[in-house]
Design a protein around this motif. Structure first.
Motif, PDB file in Angstrom:
ATOM      1  N   CYS A 167      45.711   3.351  17.217  1.00 41.77           N
ATOM      2  CA  CYS A 167      45.509   4.738  17.614  1.00 41.77           C
ATOM      3  C   CYS A 167      44.406   5.361  16.767  1.00 41.77           C
ATOM      4  O   CYS A 167      44.385   5.206  15.541  1.00 41.77           O
ATOM      5  CB  CYS A 167      46.820   5.505  17.429  1.00 41.77           C
ATOM      6  SG  CYS A 167      46.713   7.277  17.777  1.00 41.77           S
ATOM      7  N   TYR A 194      44.111   8.321  16.044  1.00 46.74           N
ATOM      8  CA  TYR A 194      44.643   9.426  15.246  1.00 46.74           C
ATOM      9  C   TYR A 194      45.559   8.947  14.123  1.00 46.74           C
ATOM     10  O   TYR A 194      45.344   9.259  12.970  1.00 46.74           O
ATOM     11  CB  TYR A 194      45.376  10.427  16.137  1.00 46.74           C
ATOM     12  CG  TYR A 194      45.917  11.601  15.361  1.00 46.74           C
ATOM     13  CD1 TYR A 194      45.060  12.586  14.899  1.00 46.74           C
ATOM     14  CD2 TYR A 194      47.265  11.705  15.068  1.00 46.74           C
ATOM     15  CE1 TYR A 194      45.543  13.656  14.158  1.00 46.74           C
ATOM     16  CE2 TYR A 194      47.750  12.767  14.335  1.00 46.74           C
ATOM     17  CZ  TYR A 194      46.892  13.741  13.885  1.00 46.74           C
ATOM     18  OH  TYR A 194      47.363  14.796  13.150  1.00 46.74           O
ATOM     19  N   CYS A 195      46.590   8.178  14.474  1.00 47.43           N
ATOM     20  CA  CYS A 195      47.598   7.848  13.451  1.00 47.43           C
ATOM     21  C   CYS A 195      47.566   6.402  12.965  1.00 47.43           C
ATOM     22  O   CYS A 195      48.225   6.069  11.990  1.00 47.43           O
ATOM     23  CB  CYS A 195      48.997   8.168  13.983  1.00 47.43           C
ATOM     24  SG  CYS A 195      49.605   7.006  15.224  1.00 47.43           S
ATOM     25  N   SER A 248      48.742   3.734  14.478  1.00 48.61           N
ATOM     26  CA  SER A 248      49.793   2.879  15.046  1.00 48.61           C
ATOM     27  C   SER A 248      49.209   1.989  16.134  1.00 48.61           C
ATOM     28  O   SER A 248      48.213   2.335  16.773  1.00 48.61           O
ATOM     29  CB  SER A 248      50.905   3.729  15.677  1.00 48.61           C
ATOM     30  OG  SER A 248      51.574   4.480  14.711  1.00 48.61           O
ATOM     31  N   PHE A 302      44.591   6.388  21.986  1.00 49.28           N
ATOM     32  CA  PHE A 302      45.638   7.146  21.308  1.00 49.28           C
ATOM     33  C   PHE A 302      46.964   6.559  21.750  1.00 49.28           C
ATOM     34  O   PHE A 302      47.132   6.178  22.910  1.00 49.28           O
ATOM     35  CB  PHE A 302      45.546   8.630  21.668  1.00 49.28           C
ATOM     36  CG  PHE A 302      44.266   9.257  21.183  1.00 49.28           C
ATOM     37  CD1 PHE A 302      44.200   9.848  19.941  1.00 49.28           C
ATOM     38  CD2 PHE A 302      43.118   9.224  21.962  1.00 49.28           C
ATOM     39  CE1 PHE A 302      43.013  10.397  19.479  1.00 49.28           C
ATOM     40  CE2 PHE A 302      41.925   9.778  21.519  1.00 49.28           C
ATOM     41  CZ  PHE A 302      41.878  10.368  20.270  1.00 49.28           C
ATOM     42  N   CYS A 303      47.935   6.496  20.840  1.00 46.81           N
ATOM     43  CA  CYS A 303      49.201   5.843  21.167  1.00 46.81           C
ATOM     44  C   CYS A 303      50.086   6.692  22.074  1.00 46.81           C
ATOM     45  O   CYS A 303      50.970   6.164  22.738  1.00 46.81           O
ATOM     46  CB  CYS A 303      49.948   5.407  19.914  1.00 46.81           C
ATOM     47  SG  CYS A 303      50.453   6.740  18.826  1.00 46.81           S
ATOM     48  N   CYS A 322      49.537  12.407  19.779  1.00 48.84           N
ATOM     49  CA  CYS A 322      48.404  12.095  18.901  1.00 48.84           C
ATOM     50  C   CYS A 322      47.098  12.604  19.498  1.00 48.84           C
ATOM     51  O   CYS A 322      46.245  13.122  18.778  1.00 48.84           O
ATOM     52  CB  CYS A 322      48.323  10.592  18.652  1.00 48.84           C
ATOM     53  SG  CYS A 322      49.513  10.017  17.421  1.00 48.84           S
ATOM     54  N   ALA A 353      47.098  16.378  18.919  1.00 48.48           N
ATOM     55  CA  ALA A 353      46.841  16.690  17.512  1.00 48.48           C
ATOM     56  C   ALA A 353      45.369  16.469  17.170  1.00 48.48           C
ATOM     57  O   ALA A 353      44.757  17.280  16.460  1.00 48.48           O
ATOM     58  CB  ALA A 353      47.734  15.836  16.610  1.00 48.48           C
ATOM     59  N   HIS A 354      44.782  15.401  17.682  1.00 46.95           N
ATOM     60  CA  HIS A 354      43.355  15.121  17.457  1.00 46.95           C
ATOM     61  C   HIS A 354      42.489  16.250  18.032  1.00 46.95           C
ATOM     62  O   HIS A 354      41.549  16.712  17.384  1.00 46.95           O
ATOM     63  CB  HIS A 354      42.991  13.784  18.110  1.00 46.95           C
ATOM     64  CG  HIS A 354      41.540  13.477  18.100  1.00 46.95           C
ATOM     65  ND1 HIS A 354      40.866  13.040  16.978  1.00 46.95           N
ATOM     66  CD2 HIS A 354      40.603  13.559  19.076  1.00 46.95           C
ATOM     67  CE1 HIS A 354      39.590  12.864  17.268  1.00 46.95           C
ATOM     68  NE2 HIS A 354      39.411  13.174  18.542  1.00 46.95           N
TER      69      HIS A 354
END
Length: 73
Positions: free
Chosen positions: A14, A16-17, A19, A42-43, A47, A50-51
């Motif tokens: 991802c 963003y995070c 994962s 993105f997962c 996410c 949030a991004h």
């Protein structure tokens, strides 16, 4: 404008995070304002959201709606 669609690697992470995207509900996004560059993965929608929020990607991109404006609808 054409793009090539390919399935990402099983270990793709991802944007963003970090994962692994296939452990969740992945989303692929391309910036087609910039020549449809490389996809970002993105997962899940959380996410991606949030991004978008953290990078203020919607700031200045939305139209202002005024219901009293003539011919607005």
């Amino acid at each position: 404008m054409s793009t090539t669609i390919t399935t990402p690697d099983a270990d793709e992470t991802c944007a963003y995070c970090g994962s692994r995207i296939f452990d969740h509900d992945p989303i692929c996004v391309r910036d087609c304002e910039d020549d449809c560059g490389s996809p970002r993965y993105f997962c899940n929608y959380a996410c991606l959201s949030a991004h978008i929020d953290e990078n203020e990607l919607t700031t200045g991109d939305a139209c202002e709606w005024n219901p009293d404006e003539i011919g607005c609808c």
